[in-house]
Design a protein around this motif. Structure first.
Motif, PDB file in Angstrom:
ATOM      1  N   PHE A  27      16.850   5.370 -18.309  1.00  0.00           N
ATOM      2  CA  PHE A  27      15.654   6.162 -18.022  1.00  0.00           C
ATOM      3  C   PHE A  27      14.359   5.363 -18.149  1.00  0.00           C
ATOM      4  O   PHE A  27      13.303   5.840 -17.736  1.00  0.00           O
ATOM      5  CB  PHE A  27      15.616   7.407 -18.914  1.00  0.00           C
ATOM      6  N   VAL A  28      14.428   4.167 -18.706  1.00  0.00           N
ATOM      7  CA  VAL A  28      13.246   3.302 -18.699  1.00  0.00           C
ATOM      8  C   VAL A  28      12.836   3.042 -17.253  1.00  0.00           C
ATOM      9  O   VAL A  28      11.653   3.068 -16.908  1.00  0.00           O
ATOM     10  CB  VAL A  28      13.536   1.971 -19.428  1.00  0.00           C
ATOM     11  N   ALA A  29      13.839   2.828 -16.391  1.00  0.00           N
ATOM     12  CA  ALA A  29      13.572   2.603 -14.960  1.00  0.00           C
ATOM     13  C   ALA A  29      13.671   3.886 -14.139  1.00  0.00           C
ATOM     14  O   ALA A  29      12.844   4.128 -13.248  1.00  0.00           O
ATOM     15  CB  ALA A  29      14.544   1.565 -14.412  1.00  0.00           C
ATOM     16  N   PHE A  30      14.661   4.727 -14.445  1.00  0.00           N
ATOM     17  CA  PHE A  30      14.909   5.921 -13.625  1.00  0.00           C
ATOM     18  C   PHE A  30      13.718   6.886 -13.622  1.00  0.00           C
ATOM     19  O   PHE A  30      13.407   7.498 -12.597  1.00  0.00           O
ATOM     20  CB  PHE A  30      16.161   6.643 -14.121  1.00  0.00           C
ATOM     21  N   THR A  31      13.029   7.021 -14.752  1.00  0.00           N
ATOM     22  CA  THR A  31      11.866   7.912 -14.823  1.00  0.00           C
ATOM     23  C   THR A  31      10.827   7.543 -13.778  1.00  0.00           C
ATOM     24  O   THR A  31      10.158   8.416 -13.208  1.00  0.00           O
ATOM     25  CB  THR A  31      11.237   7.846 -16.230  1.00  0.00           C
ATOM     26  N   PHE A  32      10.702   6.256 -13.497  1.00  0.00           N
ATOM     27  CA  PHE A  32       9.687   5.774 -12.559  1.00  0.00           C
ATOM     28  C   PHE A  32      10.319   5.257 -11.266  1.00  0.00           C
ATOM     29  O   PHE A  32       9.769   4.379 -10.600  1.00  0.00           O
ATOM     30  CB  PHE A  32       8.847   4.678 -13.245  1.00  0.00           C
ATOM     31  N   LEU A  33      11.475   5.846 -10.925  1.00  0.00           N
ATOM     32  CA  LEU A  33      12.211   5.374  -9.751  1.00  0.00           C
ATOM     33  C   LEU A  33      11.422   5.590  -8.461  1.00  0.00           C
ATOM     34  O   LEU A  33      11.397   4.709  -7.582  1.00  0.00           O
ATOM     35  CB  LEU A  33      13.571   6.078  -9.662  1.00  0.00           C
ATOM     36  N   ALA A  34      10.765   6.751  -8.329  1.00  0.00           N
ATOM     37  CA  ALA A  34       9.990   7.020  -7.108  1.00  0.00           C
ATOM     38  C   ALA A  34       8.849   6.013  -6.944  1.00  0.00           C
ATOM     39  O   ALA A  34       8.694   5.418  -5.864  1.00  0.00           O
ATOM     40  CB  ALA A  34       9.463   8.455  -7.107  1.00  0.00           C
ATOM     41  N   PRO A  35       8.030   5.773  -7.990  1.00  0.00           N
ATOM     42  CA  PRO A  35       6.991   4.739  -7.851  1.00  0.00           C
ATOM     43  C   PRO A  35       7.562   3.344  -7.582  1.00  0.00           C
ATOM     44  O   PRO A  35       6.982   2.574  -6.820  1.00  0.00           O
ATOM     45  CB  PRO A  35       6.273   4.783  -9.206  1.00  0.00           C
ATOM     46  N   ILE A  36       8.723   3.020  -8.178  1.00  0.00           N
ATOM     47  CA  ILE A  36       9.353   1.718  -7.933  1.00  0.00           C
ATOM     48  C   ILE A  36       9.721   1.597  -6.456  1.00  0.00           C
ATOM     49  O   ILE A  36       9.459   0.574  -5.807  1.00  0.00           O
ATOM     50  CB  ILE A  36      10.609   1.540  -8.820  1.00  0.00           C
ATOM     51  N   LEU A  37      10.355   2.651  -5.916  1.00  0.00           N
ATOM     52  CA  LEU A  37      10.778   2.628  -4.515  1.00  0.00           C
ATOM     53  C   LEU A  37       9.585   2.546  -3.567  1.00  0.00           C
ATOM     54  O   LEU A  37       9.653   1.882  -2.528  1.00  0.00           O
ATOM     55  CB  LEU A  37      11.604   3.883  -4.204  1.00  0.00           C
ATOM     56  N   GLU A  38       8.484   3.215  -3.937  1.00  0.00           N
ATOM     57  CA  GLU A  38       7.311   3.238  -3.070  1.00  0.00           C
ATOM     58  C   GLU A  38       6.481   1.957  -3.178  1.00  0.00           C
ATOM     59  O   GLU A  38       6.106   1.349  -2.167  1.00  0.00           O
ATOM     60  CB  GLU A  38       6.432   4.445  -3.405  1.00  0.00           C
ATOM     61  N   LYS A  39       6.205   1.524  -4.421  1.00  0.00           N
ATOM     62  CA  LYS A  39       5.244   0.441  -4.629  1.00  0.00           C
ATOM     63  C   LYS A  39       5.861  -0.947  -4.693  1.00  0.00           C
ATOM     64  O   LYS A  39       5.180  -1.951  -4.456  1.00  0.00           O
ATOM     65  CB  LYS A  39       4.450   0.714  -5.910  1.00  0.00           C
ATOM     66  N   ILE A  40       7.144  -1.031  -5.063  1.00  0.00           N
ATOM     67  CA  ILE A  40       7.774  -2.345  -5.197  1.00  0.00           C
ATOM     68  C   ILE A  40       8.756  -2.615  -4.056  1.00  0.00           C
ATOM     69  O   ILE A  40       8.698  -3.656  -3.404  1.00  0.00           O
ATOM     70  CB  ILE A  40       8.486  -2.477  -6.562  1.00  0.00           C
ATOM     71  N   THR A  41       9.662  -1.642  -3.808  1.00  0.00           N
ATOM     72  CA  THR A  41      10.646  -1.842  -2.749  1.00  0.00           C
ATOM     73  C   THR A  41      10.028  -1.617  -1.370  1.00  0.00           C
ATOM     74  O   THR A  41      10.504  -2.164  -0.374  1.00  0.00           O
ATOM     75  CB  THR A  41      11.857  -0.904  -2.952  1.00  0.00           C
ATOM     76  N   GLY A  42       8.966  -0.813  -1.314  1.00  0.00           N
ATOM     77  CA  GLY A  42       8.222  -0.660  -0.064  1.00  0.00           C
ATOM     78  C   GLY A  42       8.629   0.496   0.816  1.00  0.00           C
ATOM     79  O   GLY A  42       8.365   0.505   2.021  1.00  0.00           O
ATOM     80  N   TYR A  43       9.256   1.529   0.228  1.00  0.00           N
ATOM     81  CA  TYR A  43       9.658   2.694   1.015  1.00  0.00           C
ATOM     82  C   TYR A  43       8.493   3.663   1.190  1.00  0.00           C
ATOM     83  O   TYR A  43       7.639   3.794   0.302  1.00  0.00           O
ATOM     84  CB  TYR A  43      10.812   3.424   0.338  1.00  0.00           C
ATOM     85  N   HIS A  44       8.485   4.365   2.326  1.00  0.00           N
ATOM     86  CA  HIS A  44       7.513   5.440   2.544  1.00  0.00           C
ATOM     87  C   HIS A  44       7.882   6.595   1.617  1.00  0.00           C
ATOM     88  O   HIS A  44       9.069   6.848   1.379  1.00  0.00           O
ATOM     89  CB  HIS A  44       7.575   5.903   4.005  1.00  0.00           C
ATOM     90  N   PRO A  45       6.891   7.331   1.055  1.00  0.00           N
ATOM     91  CA  PRO A  45       7.181   8.442   0.132  1.00  0.00           C
ATOM     92  C   PRO A  45       8.226   9.427   0.653  1.00  0.00           C
ATOM     93  O   PRO A  45       9.048   9.933  -0.114  1.00  0.00           O
ATOM     94  CB  PRO A  45       5.825   9.116  -0.038  1.00  0.00           C
TER      95      PRO A  45
END
Length: 404
Positions: free
Chosen positions: A233-251
């Motif tokens: 959950f250290v990463a999972f809690t912020f999974l949406a921001p990770i996917l959007e801001k780091i991996t580069g996915y559209h919201p």
């Protein structure tokens, strides 16, 4: 003639057990959806309520703390209630809490509604686990618990992505209104599918409860739960921001990734239940080893769309795989050391799950504010390494006990 008679007698019992497990799974689906749906809505919630992403993370960690503190106390206080009656009351609390969340117009009110809802969560999973275990033969207990928790994993497959889609389309309040409706469906399922003559819960005295929290073997198991489950959950809690801001996915693509992530969780949960039937602690050790490695790898692959997505899906495969094993292991230890307080032991372990979630979400927030989103996976991996070491220790104690 004797064998035929036994067969006819057991078939209705098996059917009742199957229907009861189905009702538990439906309730778990609703509860799982409400617990994790803020993950996909964290950015929109933060923007709408004018709070930071880190503060919005309290909707997850605050909920987890509500479960952690409420589960053991409320399970002990309600131990004399009929189990079916208690399950129905819990779903009413769930409906009220999510309705309040849907009507909230400030962050404080939303957080309070989340905590109210959390009280139903902890008690439900603590008694639900023991009910599921009682409905089947001893050698299938982990699988029965896994079936109940399938509702939780299906929530991550469909409930969380669907809730994210509803929130992005109609607003986050509509998501909580839909979850409240899920609670109504779960209430009806429990009313009609769960038998009235469930096995009575053991009446645990305060001295027995004290034994639970002072028994070294159980404390070790609770610690394994908190670190092993919470590390993700250290990463999972912020999974949406990770996917959007780091991996580069559209919201709007995030809900699709969450859907795939949820499918992986469902598969992992089923595998975990079967793997833990014979020797839970041995199975848990290897699950944690692989999960830690995957989280360290994610630190390097998160900026890459293909490699990052694949790593996240593998993380999902192992994220909940440990749940049936952790729960059945605690039940086994409680039956051995404090048999009169098995329900409370189960509740404390549910609390340990949520202490882990709260710690993971809080640590993740600190990491995001200090060194950045990209560092959340490897920090979470360190927590899981702690579970690896504790699992190895507990396994060694198991072998030493058998030799004696």
């Amino acid at each position: 003639m004797v064998s035929n008679t036994v067969s006819h007698k057991t078939q209705p019992s098996e059917k009742k057990g199957t229907f009861a497990l189905l009702a538990l799974a439906i309730s778990a689906f609703g509860i799982g959806t409400t617990e994790f749906v803020p993950v996909g809505l964290l950015s929109s919630l933060a923007d709408d309520l004018n709070v930071s992403i880190t503060l919005a993370g309290l909707l997850i960690s605050g909920y987890a703390l509500g479960v952690a503190f409420g589960a053991p106390i409320l399970t002990a206080v309600t131990s004399r209630l009929n189990r079916k009656t208690l399950l129905l009351l819990l779903m009413l609390v769930f409906i009220v809490g999510n309705t309040a969340a849907a009507l909230s117009h400030s962050f404080a009110l939303l957080l309070a509604a989340r905590v109210i809802t959390a009280f139903s969560h902890g008690v439900f999973f603590s008694i639900g686990s023991t009910i599921a275990a009682d409905l089947v033969p001893e050698n299938k207990r982990a699988s029965a618990i896994a079936i109940m928790f399938t509702g939780l994993t299906v929530a991550t497959v469909t409930g969380v992505p669907l809730g994210t889609f509803i929130g992005q389309t109609f607003g986050w309040r509509a998501t909580f209104a839909a979850v409240a409706l899920l609670g109504v469906i779960a209430f009806i399922a429990s009313l009609f599918l769960i038998p009235n003559n469930l096995k009575s819960a053991s009446k645990a005295s305060f001295s027995d409860q004290f034994k639970l929290i002072t028994n070294g073997r159980l404390l070790l198991a609770f610690s394994i739960t908190a670190l092993g489950y919470g590390g993700t959950f250290v990463a999972f809690t912020f999974l949406a921001p990770i996917l959007e801001k780091i991996t580069g996915y559209h919201p709007k693509s995030v809900s699709i990734i969450l859907l795939v992530y949820g499918v992986a969780i469902a598969i992992g949960n089923t595998i975990g239940g079967k793997a833990a039937n014979k020797n839970p602690i041995r199975a848990l050790l290897w699950m944690f080893v692989i999960q830690a490695i995957v989280m360290f790898v994610l630190f390097f692959t998160a900026p890459l769309k293909v490699a990052g997505t694949v790593t996240i899906v593998i993380m999902g495969l192992f994220a909940f795989m440990n749940v049936p094993g952790l729960q059945v292991y605690v039940v086994q230890l409680a039956e051995k050391y404090v048999p009169s307080a098995v329900d409370v032991a189960s509740a404390i372990n549910i609390a340990a799950f949520n202490v882990g979630i709260a710690i993971g979400a809080y640590v993740g927030g600190l990491v995001v504010d200090s060194i950045g989103l990209i560092h959340t996976p490897w920090v979470g991996g360190l927590m899981v390494v702690g579970a690896v070491l504790l699992s190895a220790w507990s396994g060694a104690l198991e072998r030493r006990t058998v030799k004696k």
